[in-house]
Design an enzyme around this catalytic site. Structure first.
Site, PDB file in Angstrom:
ATOM      1  N   PHE A  81       0.798  -1.228   0.000  1.00 18.64           N
ATOM      2  CA  PHE A  81       0.000   0.000   0.000  1.00 18.64           C
ATOM      3  C   PHE A  81       0.834   1.282   0.000  1.00 18.64           C
ATOM      4  O   PHE A  81       0.411   2.291   0.584  1.00 18.64           O
ATOM      5  CB  PHE A  81      -0.968   0.015   1.192  1.00 18.64           C
ATOM      6  CG  PHE A  81      -1.620  -1.304   1.462  1.00 18.64           C
ATOM      7  CD1 PHE A  81      -2.234  -2.009   0.431  1.00 18.64           C
ATOM      8  CD2 PHE A  81      -1.590  -1.882   2.719  1.00 18.64           C
ATOM      9  CE1 PHE A  81      -2.829  -3.245   0.666  1.00 18.64           C
ATOM     10  CE2 PHE A  81      -2.169  -3.108   2.966  1.00 18.64           C
ATOM     11  CZ  PHE A  81      -2.799  -3.794   1.929  1.00 18.64           C
ATOM     12  N   CYS A  82       1.982   1.276  -0.637  1.00 17.34           N
ATOM     13  CA  CYS A  82       2.867   2.463  -0.663  1.00 17.34           C
ATOM     14  C   CYS A  82       3.131   2.974   0.749  1.00 17.34           C
ATOM     15  O   CYS A  82       3.245   4.183   0.978  1.00 17.34           O
ATOM     16  CB  CYS A  82       2.269   3.569  -1.527  1.00 17.34           C
ATOM     17  SG  CYS A  82       2.286   3.193  -3.284  1.00 17.34           S
TER      18      CYS A  82
END
Length: 458
Positions: free
Chosen positions: A375-376
Site C-alpha cells: 500500500f505504498c
C-alpha cells in the site's frame, strides 16, 4: 483533530450516488455481477454530483487569468471561486493560501521545495510514501512507529527537544492511516510541534473524504490532499496553509502564470518578478476542470453533513470488524489496538493464504475489488507484519502452511458511496474463501495474481 461524536440514525443517511454503481463485471465461474468497489483508499469513485457539475461546465471551457473573452472570464471566476470553496471546506485562516497541485504527492513535494535553509524534518515511519519520501534534500529524522496516540506525541516531543541545532523544523504526519485507517492525534501533535518551535503539515489524503478537516481548529500549518480520494476525478490536489514559506521560496515550477513581469537585461540575461500569491506555484495553464471538481466534492460532502456521513461509516466499520472477528483465520492490522477510532480503511491477513491470491479470488469469483500488497507504506506494513514482504508474483506458489505469517496484506476500504450490500457481500466472500477455498486456480501475469483460465476449475 476533533471527530464528531453526534448520535445520528445511520438509516437516514443513504450512500451518496457515485459513478459506476451499476457497472457489472464477469466472474470466472460464469455470469456477471455488479462490481463492489471496496478500494476507496486508493481512489474513490467520483460522485455523480461532481460529474454533473463538470459536464455542465465543460462547454464553457476557457483559459484562466489570461483571456479577455467571456469564457476565459467565466473560467477565471470559476477557478478562483473554487479556491474560496476549498478554503472554507478546510477551515483556512485569514492569510492562508490554497495552492492547486496534481495530488497529495505533488503538494508535499512542493512544500519540500520551499523549506527554509537548514530546516529539519520529522516524520514517522508510518507515513505513506507521499509524505515519507519528498524530504530527501532536507535533514530528516525518521521516527519509529508508535503503539498509542500518547506515545506518538511523546516520541515527537523528545525528538524535537533534542534536535541540534535548534533551528527551523517541520513535522509531517498523516490524519488517518492508509493502512489501518486509524485516526492520529493531530491536534496534540500540532501543539507539541509548536511548543518546540516547529511547524506541522497534515497529510489529509485519507482523512478529508471521511471527516471534517479544520486547519484553524487543529492548528496545523498546512494540509495536503488529493481530489481522486475525495470523490473527484484524477489529476488535482491541494496544498493549503501558511503563506510565508511559499511566498519566500523560488517557484516550484518556473513559467507563465508564476511570473508577474519578465524583462531582458542589458547584459542579455532575464529579470523576473514572481507573483507572491498562490500563482507563484501554479505555473502553466491550470487544471480548471480538476479544481472545479474538487470544489464540487467539497460542497457535496458539506451539504450531505459530516455528522451523518461519519455515523454511517462508523456503522460500516463496526460491521466489517465484527464480521472479520468471526473468522479465526483473519488478523486485522492495527497500531493503536482494538477500539481505536478509524475511518473506512481496514487491512488484514488470512492464515494459510497468500494475500495476492486471496484478493484475486475476491475479484474473479465475487466481483469485489480490494487492494493487496504494501500500500505504498512499506515500512509501516513491514512493522505490522513483522518481516519482509513476499516477492511479487507469488500467488502461484504453494499456499502458506497453517500458522505461517503472511508478509503482504489485504486492504478493504469504503466511504460515503458504499452500499451496505457491498459490505455484506465482502464478508460473505471472506467466510466462503476461508472455509472452502478458492474455486479456481491462479497464476502470475505481469506481476499480478490472475485466474488461470487455461487450468481446470478447482
Amino acid at each position: 483533530m476533533s471527530v464528531s461524536t453526534a448520535v445520528v440514525d445511520p438509516s437516514i443517511c443513504a450512500p451518496l450516488p457515485v459513478l459506476g454503481a451499476d457497472v457489472t463485471v464477469p466472474l470466472v465461474t460464469g455470469g456477471d455481477v455488479t462490481y463492489a468497489a471496496l478500494d476507496y483508499a486508493a481512489s474513490a469513485p467520483a460522485l455523480q454530483r461532481v460529474w454533473d457539475d463538470v459536464a455542465a461546465y465543460a462547454p464553457y471551457y476557457g483559459s484562466v487569468h489570461r483571456g479577455a473573452g467571456y469564457l476565459s472570464q467565466l473560467s477565471t471566476d470559476l477557478f478562483e471561486s473554487s479556491r474560496a470553496t476549498v478554503a472554507e471546506f478546510l477551515g483556512c485562516r485569514e492569510g492562508d493560501q490554497v495552492v492547486f497541485t496534481r495530488s497529495t504527492t505533488d503538494s508535499l513535494n512542493l512544500l519540500a521545495s520551499v523549506l527554509p535553509a537548514d530546516c529539519r524534518v520529522f516524520v514517522f515511519e508510518t507515513e505513506h510514501h507521499a509524505s515519507l519520501l519528498p524530504w530527501r534534500d532536507a535533514r530528516v529524522t525518521y521516527l519509529d512507529a508508535p503503539r498509542t496516540p500518547a506515545q506518538a506525541v511523546a516520541t515527537l516531543e523528545r525528538a524535537l527537544a533534542d534536535r541540534e541545532p535548534y533551528g527551523p523544523a517541520l513535522v509531517c504526519v498523516t490524519g488517518a492511516s492508509n493502512v489501518t485507517g486509524e485516526l492520529w492525534p493531530v491536534r496534540e501533535l500540532a501543539a507539541a510541534a509548536h511548543a518546540h518551535g516547529a511547524r506541522i503539515v497534515l497529510d489529509a489524503a485519507q482523512l478529508a473524504p471521511h471527516h471534517p478537516v479544520d486547519i484553524a481548529g487543529s492548528d496545523v500549518d498546512w494540509v495536503a490532499f488529493s481530489g481522486h480520494k475525495l470523490y473527484a476525478p484524477f489529476g488535482s490536489g491541494v496544498l493549503a496553509g501558511r503563506a510565508d514559506w511559499l511566498r519566500d521560496a523560488e517557484p516550484y515550477l518556473a513559467g507563465g502564470g508564476a511570473s508577474r513581469t519578465v524583462a531582458r537585461r542589458a547584459d542579455g540575461g532575464v529579470d523576473v518578478q514572481w507573483h507572491t500569491t498562490e500563482a507563484r506555484h501554479e505555473a502553466g495553464s491550470p487544471n480548471v476542470i480538476g479544481v472545479h471538481a474538487i470544489a464540487s466534492a467539497c460542497k457535496a460532502l458539506t451539504e450531505a453533513g459530516f455528522d451523518s456521513l461519519v455515523a454511517r461509516e462508523r456503522t460500516l466499520v463496526d460491521r466489517v470488524l465484527a464480521g472479520l472477528a468471526d473468522v479465526p483465520e483473519v488478523r486485522v492490522l492495527s497500531l493503536f489496538g482494538d477500539g481505536a477510532p478509524r475511518v473506512g480503511v481496514i487491512s488484514f491477513v488470512v492464515e494459510g493464504w497468500n494475500s495476492s491470491h486471496f484478493a484475486a479470488a475476491l475479484s474473479a469469483e465475487y466481483g469485489i475489488g480490494v487492494r493487496d500488497g504494501l500500500f505504498c507504506a512499506h515500512p509501516l506494513v513491514r512493522t505490522l507484519l513483522g518481516g519482509e514482504p513476499q516477492e511479487p508474483g507469488e500467488c502461484g506458489a504453494p499456499e502458506a502452511e497453517p500458522g505461517e505469517r503472511s508478509l503482504n496484506a489485504i486492504r478493504v476500504s469504503f466511504g460515503a458511496g458504499t452500499p451496505d450490500e457491498h459490505i455484506d457481500r465482502f464478508l460473505g466472500a471472506v467466510r466462503e474463501l476461508v472455509g472452502a477455498g478458492a474455486r479456481w486456480t491462479y497464476r502470475t501475469e505481469g506481476g499480478r495474481c490472475v485466474p488461470d483460465r487455461g487450468a481446470a476449475q478447482v
